[in-house]
Design a protein around this motif. Structure first.
Motif, PDB file in Angstrom:
ATOM      1  N   THR A 113       0.818  -1.215   0.000  1.00 27.65           N
ATOM      2  CA  THR A 113       0.000   0.000   0.000  1.00 27.65           C
ATOM      3  C   THR A 113       0.848   1.260   0.000  1.00 27.65           C
ATOM      4  O   THR A 113       0.308   2.362  -0.081  1.00 27.65           O
ATOM      5  N   LEU A 114       2.156   1.113   0.095  1.00 28.38           N
ATOM      6  CA  LEU A 114       3.035   2.264   0.260  1.00 28.38           C
ATOM      7  C   LEU A 114       3.947   2.486  -0.938  1.00 28.38           C
ATOM      8  O   LEU A 114       4.956   3.188  -0.827  1.00 28.38           O
ATOM      9  N   THR A 115       3.607   1.924  -2.089  1.00 28.61           N
ATOM     10  CA  THR A 115       4.498   2.020  -3.248  1.00 28.61           C
ATOM     11  C   THR A 115       4.654   3.456  -3.741  1.00 28.61           C
ATOM     12  O   THR A 115       5.694   3.814  -4.300  1.00 28.61           O
ATOM     13  N   ASP A 116       3.632   4.291  -3.577  1.00 23.32           N
ATOM     14  CA  ASP A 116       3.686   5.675  -4.040  1.00 23.32           C
ATOM     15  C   ASP A 116       3.968   6.646  -2.903  1.00 23.32           C
ATOM     16  O   ASP A 116       3.734   7.848  -3.037  1.00 23.32           O
ATOM     17  N   SER A 117       4.447   6.129  -1.791  1.00 27.68           N
ATOM     18  CA  SER A 117       4.667   6.968  -0.614  1.00 27.68           C
ATOM     19  C   SER A 117       5.973   6.600   0.073  1.00 27.68           C
ATOM     20  O   SER A 117       6.497   5.499  -0.100  1.00 27.68           O
ATOM     21  N   TYR A 118       6.477   7.545   0.838  1.00 30.07           N
ATOM     22  CA  TYR A 118       7.564   7.269   1.766  1.00 30.07           C
ATOM     23  C   TYR A 118       6.946   6.915   3.112  1.00 30.07           C
ATOM     24  O   TYR A 118       5.993   7.561   3.562  1.00 30.07           O
TER      25      TYR A 118
END
Length: 753
Positions: A731-736
């Motif tokens: 769920t965190l591929t587009d986030s740091y």
């Protein structure tokens, strides 16, 4: 856990204070008096909170009701106020008569000696003229401070006037209380500067003065004075009982700021946010020092909080300690099901709150479970969110592990990787100028949106610089002219070295400003990582001036780790005192250190934790230049080796190596961000190695012409999503994803004079 004298002393010991330190505490009269009184519980805590956004017509604010909500949540869940003892008056309820009646009935008639009382007002303020010519023929009119109630704006034929609740009346009401443990918070201002917006922030000064006080208000004042006289108390309309906290000083404008789905008073947000996180203490001076620092990077010297107090100034804000010693970033306000709950985000830094992402995680404080209970944010609307349990602990399967009132501590901060700048266009720009500017910004990847100032939150403002020409020094005649295009911070402060010449086309100006916009975006990223309150690293920093007395100037340290350490560096008096000197009755307190232009300074770093801390320092100076300091590394190493060992204290940069950190030669303000991590900054080091002149074995100060490159590498190093489960990481591929237990960013703001 309720605080008493034994708990107070026990907690000081857990903070690492030695017996000698306790002896120092016991010799301080104010502290000694305070913890002696803790043995007797406070009989009652009462509050009256007033917030007005909608004044009718086109006079509207946006963040005053939010201020009241934040104060109420703080008082209930952090300071243990009973909900029935907090009276809120918002919107239609906030008339002058109802405010005065509520103060009389809810506070004066109920409060007894020793009780704690809080009054908060958020709304418009202005000045009220008082014509004293009839009494003193040679005198002219004077001006009184007024708070504009809901029914305070009277639409007359020419210009609006007001029916104010006078500040003099408020002070007389304070003198009528049986207790002197009174705190009044006024998030308003009285001086109108001729503009609705301060940059992209809404001002809280009403644009018109009242020509005279209302007869009803003066009658009420007379009644108060007669009542005080009957009690053998001399009424003094200017005397302050307890403590008065103002959002701005005389002739300054208090502002409210817009975030992602919320608006709030800038001062109220900073005040309540710090009190949610503050451990071990929440001293009034330290509170204002912290608020001033964060306010300064938004508003500069144009808005500075003000403290006024009588001689019995409180050691702790609101004359109270929190009911639990743990700080928090959120609180559960409603439980829907066994695994889901509604929360309020309360203690997050303003910079982080404006871009706080879903999937961020929190630990439930005070749970009876033997295992940590972690909840994840899956919905957010402004300051309200919904969370769900990541996993139900085995020892909690038969009961609900989530309860209303439980505090939440941040464990994982999620930041979007695609974050850009929001640029606001000054309302004074012509329509064709706004169209051309919007078109020019459309081709910039670093700009995510362009708005008209005042519509929503923004990172900076594009506008013209106003210049004042002196036409005739003999009669002081002036002419206001428009200069070239440039950038302002969201609070209206000019960004140094961004203004062009008059006559420049706005599309050319936008193109010219690209390097400055990239720096602003990098600084925005840096500030998103500030986590003084929630970090699990025991990092401390002290700023010292090498060209003056190198004693303590300004100190910052992670709050949560410090409060939980049982073995650490011994704490000193500096841990419990403000870092700048002050006079208790001063109206112009200086909360930030002032450094002369060209001064050399050092930072003393301390590791109070139980693991190695790798570190680097980022900065923006008064000229707008961005810099970075990297400590020396061992030769022939492919990753960062310089670190602070547990218990180690170190001065950086090392003056003996001939490396000095020197302030800019221009006046203004600067900011340093000290970043610490459990893990080496591998990607950051690789990026810095691309700079000309990079030497691995020497400590270096870099001028960052393109700070975005360093920023992306830094966030890549801090990103810890790989350490979580496959399901969560997906769920965190587009986030740091930044783990609070592995990183800390401390901020220091200073003035250059």
């Amino acid at each position: 856990m309720e605080w008493d004298r034994r708990t107070f002393l026990k907690t000081l010991l857990t903070w690492g204070i030695s017996q000698a330190g306790l002896e120092w505490f016991s010799r301080q009269p104010k502290i000694k008096r305070y913890y002696q009184t803790l043995a007797t519980p406070t009989p009652r805590k009462l509050a009256l909170l007033v917030g007005i956004d909608d004044y009718g017509s086109h006079y509207k604010l946006k963040g005053c009701v939010t201020d009241v909500e934040r104060q109420r949540e703080l008082l209930i869940y952090r300071f243990g106020f009973a909900p029935k003892d907090i009276l809120t008056l918002t919107e239609q309820q906030g008339t002058r008569e109802r405010i005065e009646r509520a103060f009389t009935e809810h506070l004066i008639q109920q409060a007894k000696a020793g009780d704690v009382v809080l009054f908060h007002f958020s709304g418009y303020g202005n000045y009220v003229k008082e014509n004293i010519h009839d009494v003193f023929p040679l005198s002219s009119s004077t001006r009184k401070r007024g708070l504009v109630p809901k029914d305070g704006i009277l639409l007359t034929k020419d210009t609006p006037t007001t029916n104010d609740f006078l500040e003099e009346t408020l002070l007389l009401l304070g003198q009528s209380l049986a207790t002197d443990k009174l705190t009044m918070v006024l998030d308003t201002s009285h001086q109108y500067l001729g503009r609705e917006l301060e940059g992209n922030l809404q001002g809280r000064s009403f644009p018109y003065e009242a020509q005279q006080p209302s007869p009803e208000e003066m009658t009420f004042q007379t009644q108060l004075k007669e009542t005080l006289k009957a009690k053998n108390v001399q009424a003094k309309p200017s005397q302050i009982v307890g403590t008065l906290l103002r959002a701005a000083q005389h002739q300054q404008v208090a502002t409210e700021i817009m975030g992602n789905g919320f608006s709030t008073g800038l001062f109220t947000y900073l005040l309540t946010q710090y009190l949610w996180q503050a451990t071990p203490t929440s001293k009034t001076i330290v509170l204002l020092e912290n608020s001033s620092e964060h306010m300064f990077s938004i508003r500069g010297q144009q808005q500075q909080p003000q403290l006024q107090a009588n001689q019995k100034q409180p050691l702790f804000t609101y004359y109270l300690l929190p009911v639990t010693p743990q700080g928090a970033e959120g609180v559960i306000i409603q439980v829907e099901e066994k695994t889901t709950a509604t929360i309020k985000l309360t203690g997050l830094p303003l910079s982080a709150m404006q871009h706080y992402e879903l999937n961020s995680c929190f630990k439930v404080v005070g749970s009876q479970s033997l295992h940590p209970i972690i909840v994840q944010l899956y919905f957010r609307d402004g300051l309200t969110g919904k969370v769900r349990l990541l996993e139900i602990p085995q020892d909690q399967t038969d009961i609900s592990p989530l309860q209303k009132g439980q505090l939440l501590q941040e464990t994982l901060r999620v930041i979007p990787k695609t974050l850009g700048l929001t640029v606001a266009l000054d309302k004074n720009l012509e329509r064709i100028e706004r169209v051309d500017a919007t078109s020019a910004f459309a081709s910039m990847k670093i700009v995510s949106s362009v708005i008209t100032a005042g519509e929503s939150g923004a990172d900076c403002v594009l506008g013209r610089q106003q210049k004042t020409l002196i036409l005739d020094e003999r009669d002081s005649s002036k002419l206001e002219t428009e200069g070239g295009y440039g950038l302002f911070l969201q609070g209206g402060i000019p960004v140094p070295n961004t203004f062009g010449q008059s006559g420049e086309a706005i599309k050319s100006a936008v193109e010219r400003l690209q390097p400055a916009l990239k720096k602003l975006l990098a600084i925005k990223w840096w500030r998103l990582t500030i986590n003084e309150g929630s970090s699990g690293l025991g990092l401390g920093v002290t700023l010292k001036n090498l060209d003056q007395d190198p004693s303590l100037m300004l100190r910052r340290q992670t709050l949560r780790k410090l409060s939980s350490l049982k073995t650490s560096l011994p704490l000193t008096q500096a841990d419990f005192l403000p870092s700048t000197s002050f006079s208790p009755n001063s109206l112009q307190l200086q909360y930030l250190p002032q450094l002369p232009q060209g001064s050399r300074f050092q930072c003393q770093l301390e590791n109070r934790g139980d693991c190695h801390i790798y570190y680097l320092i980022l900065g923006v100076d008064a000229s707008g230049q961005t810099t970075a300091y990297l400590p020396p590394q061992q030769k022939n190493q492919t990753q960062q080796t310089a670190h602070l060992s547990p218990g180690e204290s170190r001065l950086v940069p090392f003056s003996s190596r001939g490396l000095d950190w020197t302030l800019a030669s221009s006046q203004g303000w600067g900011q340093m961000m000290i970043v610490g991590s459990k893990f080496p900054f591998i990607k950051t080091l690789e990026t810095l190695a691309e700079f000309p002149g990079f030497k691995l074995d020497q400590g270096q100060i870099f001028t960052l012409e393109e700070p975005l490159k360093i920023t992306q590498s830094l966030l890549g190093d801090l990103n810890t999503s790989r350490a979580f489960s496959t399901e969560l990481a997906a769920t965190l591929t587009d986030s740091y994803a930044l783990d609070s237990s592995t990183w800390s960013t401390l901020s220091i703001v200073y003035q250059v004079i």
